[in-house]
Design a protein around this motif. Structure first.
Motif, PDB file in Angstrom:
ATOM      1  N   VAL A   1       5.018   1.394 -10.846  1.00  0.00           N
ATOM      2  CA  VAL A   1       3.716   1.183 -10.208  1.00  0.00           C
ATOM      3  C   VAL A   1       3.500   2.285  -9.172  1.00  0.00           C
ATOM      4  CG1 VAL A   1       2.346  -0.388  -8.785  1.00  0.00           C
ATOM      5  CG2 VAL A   1       3.847  -1.309 -10.559  1.00  0.00           C
ATOM      6  N   PRO A   2       2.436   3.088  -9.330  1.00  0.00           N
ATOM      7  CA  PRO A   2       2.142   4.107  -8.315  1.00  0.00           C
ATOM      8  C   PRO A   2       1.645   3.453  -7.037  1.00  0.00           C
ATOM      9  CG  PRO A   2       0.414   4.061  -9.978  1.00  0.00           C
ATOM     10  CD  PRO A   2       1.477   3.102 -10.427  1.00  0.00           C
ATOM     11  N   VAL A   3       1.962   4.076  -5.906  1.00  0.00           N
ATOM     12  CA  VAL A   3       1.523   3.569  -4.606  1.00  0.00           C
ATOM     13  C   VAL A   3       0.641   4.634  -3.958  1.00  0.00           C
ATOM     14  CG1 VAL A   3       2.243   2.806  -2.309  1.00  0.00           C
ATOM     15  CG2 VAL A   3       3.572   2.135  -4.326  1.00  0.00           C
ATOM     16  N   ILE A   4      -0.581   4.227  -3.611  1.00  0.00           N
ATOM     17  CA  ILE A   4      -1.579   5.104  -3.016  1.00  0.00           C
ATOM     18  C   ILE A   4      -1.591   4.881  -1.511  1.00  0.00           C
ATOM     19  CG2 ILE A   4      -4.048   5.695  -2.963  1.00  0.00           C
ATOM     20  CD1 ILE A   4      -2.737   6.110  -5.722  1.00  0.00           C
ATOM     21  N   ASP A   5      -1.578   5.962  -0.747  1.00  0.00           N
ATOM     22  CA  ASP A   5      -1.740   5.893   0.706  1.00  0.00           C
ATOM     23  C   ASP A   5      -3.249   5.894   0.963  1.00  0.00           C
ATOM     24  OD1 ASP A   5      -1.956   6.386   3.465  1.00  0.00           O
ATOM     25  OD2 ASP A   5      -0.163   7.654   3.485  1.00  0.00           O
ATOM     26  N   LEU A   6      -3.809   4.729   1.293  1.00  0.00           N
ATOM     27  CA  LEU A   6      -5.263   4.627   1.462  1.00  0.00           C
ATOM     28  C   LEU A   6      -5.787   5.524   2.568  1.00  0.00           C
ATOM     29  CD1 LEU A   6      -6.561   0.963   1.059  1.00  0.00           C
ATOM     30  CD2 LEU A   6      -6.824   2.902  -0.451  1.00  0.00           C
ATOM     31  N   LYS A   7      -5.010   5.698   3.622  1.00  0.00           N
ATOM     32  CA  LYS A   7      -5.466   6.545   4.723  1.00  0.00           C
ATOM     33  C   LYS A   7      -5.721   7.967   4.222  1.00  0.00           C
ATOM     34  CE  LYS A   7      -4.313   7.779   9.456  1.00  0.00           C
ATOM     35  NZ  LYS A   7      -3.287   7.717  10.494  1.00  0.00           N
ATOM     36  N   VAL A   8      -4.813   8.500   3.405  1.00  0.00           N
ATOM     37  CA  VAL A   8      -4.990   9.842   2.847  1.00  0.00           C
ATOM     38  C   VAL A   8      -6.117   9.835   1.819  1.00  0.00           C
ATOM     39  CG1 VAL A   8      -3.873  11.723   1.586  1.00  0.00           C
ATOM     40  CG2 VAL A   8      -2.581  10.428   3.278  1.00  0.00           C
ATOM     41  N   ARG A   9      -6.206   8.789   1.019  1.00  0.00           N
ATOM     42  CA  ARG A   9      -7.274   8.673   0.007  1.00  0.00           C
ATOM     43  C   ARG A   9      -8.646   8.714   0.666  1.00  0.00           C
ATOM     44  NH1 ARG A   9      -9.425   9.702  -4.610  1.00  0.00           N
ATOM     45  NH2 ARG A   9     -10.259   7.968  -5.793  1.00  0.00           N
ATOM     46  N   PHE A  10      -8.736   8.171   1.885  1.00  0.00           N
ATOM     47  CA  PHE A  10      -9.996   8.172   2.621  1.00  0.00           C
ATOM     48  C   PHE A  10     -10.215   9.465   3.404  1.00  0.00           C
ATOM     49  CE2 PHE A  10      -9.874   3.259   2.968  1.00  0.00           C
ATOM     50  CZ  PHE A  10     -10.275   3.149   1.667  1.00  0.00           C
ATOM     51  N   GLY A  11      -9.308  10.431   3.253  1.00  0.00           N
ATOM     52  CA  GLY A  11      -9.498  11.726   3.903  1.00  0.00           C
ATOM     53  C   GLY A  11      -8.736  11.903   5.197  1.00  0.00           C
ATOM     54  N   GLY A  12      -7.854  10.972   5.540  1.00  0.00           N
ATOM     55  CA  GLY A  12      -7.083  11.081   6.776  1.00  0.00           C
ATOM     56  C   GLY A  12      -5.739  11.749   6.559  1.00  0.00           C
ATOM     57  N   THR A  13      -4.896  11.625   7.565  1.00  0.00           N
ATOM     58  CA  THR A  13      -3.556  12.195   7.491  1.00  0.00           C
ATOM     59  C   THR A  13      -2.589  11.172   6.896  1.00  0.00           C
ATOM     60  OG1 THR A  13      -3.068  11.424   9.728  1.00  0.00           O
ATOM     61  CG2 THR A  13      -3.945  13.667   9.507  1.00  0.00           C
ATOM     62  N   VAL A  14      -1.395  11.634   6.549  1.00  0.00           N
ATOM     63  CA  VAL A  14      -0.389  10.759   5.951  1.00  0.00           C
ATOM     64  C   VAL A  14      -0.083   9.601   6.891  1.00  0.00           C
ATOM     65  CG1 VAL A  14       2.020  10.639   5.173  1.00  0.00           C
ATOM     66  CG2 VAL A  14       0.612  12.600   4.564  1.00  0.00           C
ATOM     67  N   ASN A  15      -0.085   8.412   6.344  1.00  0.00           N
ATOM     68  CA  ASN A  15       0.167   7.188   7.095  1.00  0.00           C
ATOM     69  C   ASN A  15       1.659   7.068   7.394  1.00  0.00           C
ATOM     70  OD1 ASN A  15      -0.357   4.743   8.287  1.00  0.00           O
ATOM     71  ND2 ASN A  15      -1.074   3.738   6.430  1.00  0.00           N
ATOM     72  N   GLN A  16       2.001   6.829   8.626  1.00  0.00           N
ATOM     73  CA  GLN A  16       3.399   6.643   9.004  1.00  0.00           C
ATOM     74  C   GLN A  16       3.756   5.171   8.827  1.00  0.00           C
ATOM     75  OE1 GLN A  16       5.353   9.278   9.630  1.00  0.00           O
ATOM     76  NE2 GLN A  16       3.503  10.464   9.224  1.00  0.00           N
ATOM     77  N   ALA A  17       4.783   4.909   8.042  1.00  0.00           N
ATOM     78  CA  ALA A  17       5.197   3.532   7.777  1.00  0.00           C
ATOM     79  C   ALA A  17       5.778   2.907   9.036  1.00  0.00           C
ATOM     80  CB  ALA A  17       6.215   3.508   6.649  1.00  0.00           C
ATOM     81  N   THR A  18       5.447   1.634   9.244  1.00  0.00           N
ATOM     82  CA  THR A  18       6.006   0.849  10.344  1.00  0.00           C
ATOM     83  C   THR A  18       6.607  -0.414   9.744  1.00  0.00           C
ATOM     84  OG1 THR A  18       4.001  -0.464  10.751  1.00  0.00           O
ATOM     85  CG2 THR A  18       4.161   1.674  11.873  1.00  0.00           C
TER      86      THR A  18
END
Length: 182
Positions: free
Chosen positions: A72-89
């Motif tokens: 299953v591919p995992v999409i980083d929505l923040k990047v998909r919306f044009g932002g920077t890479v989301n830092q996992a917490t």
């Protein structure tokens, strides 16, 4: 931390026209904003982790996970919306969404900052999305819901996770690479 989500009828999928009716929505945080997806589109919610990187993928494709033997591919929505890479917490989650394309079902994960709750949003509190002024593409928004006086962006999952668009972008090498700091 797996949260299975029951679906009464997986054939009854929502799209942009259904977003104007009342229903239950999973709400989640992404970059200090609240978003929602119709609960009928959600398969389950997973604790963030277990991602395997795939070389030459665009930055918004965070990697893949093994979900009961399926890739299953995992999409980083923040990047998909044009932002920077989301830092996992420790509150980051992967929401598994089922999309249908050409009579085939696909599971796609989206990385979110945190899952909030499932809310009932009445039709009277749902309005069309604005045509301008939003920080994400207009075609990614199905509607705007009002919850406790605040607006929640109801996503058009089929546009955000368009398999045709993702496949086209997936054929191009990533310009910046996809950095992940777990």
């Amino acid at each position: 931390m797996n949260f299975p989500v029951t679906q009464s009828d997986t054939k009854q999928r929502t799209d942009q026209s259904d977003a104007k009716t009342s229903g239950q929505y999973l709400t989640f945080q992404l970059s200090q904003e609240m978003f929602a997806i119709n609960i009928l589109r959600i398969k389950e919610i997973l604790e963030y982790g277990g991602l395997s990187k795939v070389p030459m993928m665009p930055p918004f494709i965070r990697g893949v996970i093994n979900l009961r033997g399926a890739v299953v591919p995992v999409i980083d929505l923040k990047v998909r919306f044009g932002g920077t890479v989301n830092q996992a917490t420790k509150r980051s989650c992967i929401v598994i969404i089922e999309i249908t394309n050409e009579d085939r079902s696909h599971d796609i994960g989206i990385m979110v900052d945190s899952v909030s709750e499932v809310l009932e949003i009445p039709a009277s509190e749902i309005e069309p999305p604005p045509s301008f002024g939003a920080h994400i593409r207009a075609d990614f928004m199905a509607a705007m819901g009002k919850v406790d006086g605040e607006f929640v962006i109801i996503l058009d999952v089929d546009s955000v996770l368009s398999t045709q668009e993702l496949a086209l972008v997936g054929d191009m090498p990533a310009l910046n690479g996809s950095a992940d700091t777990e």
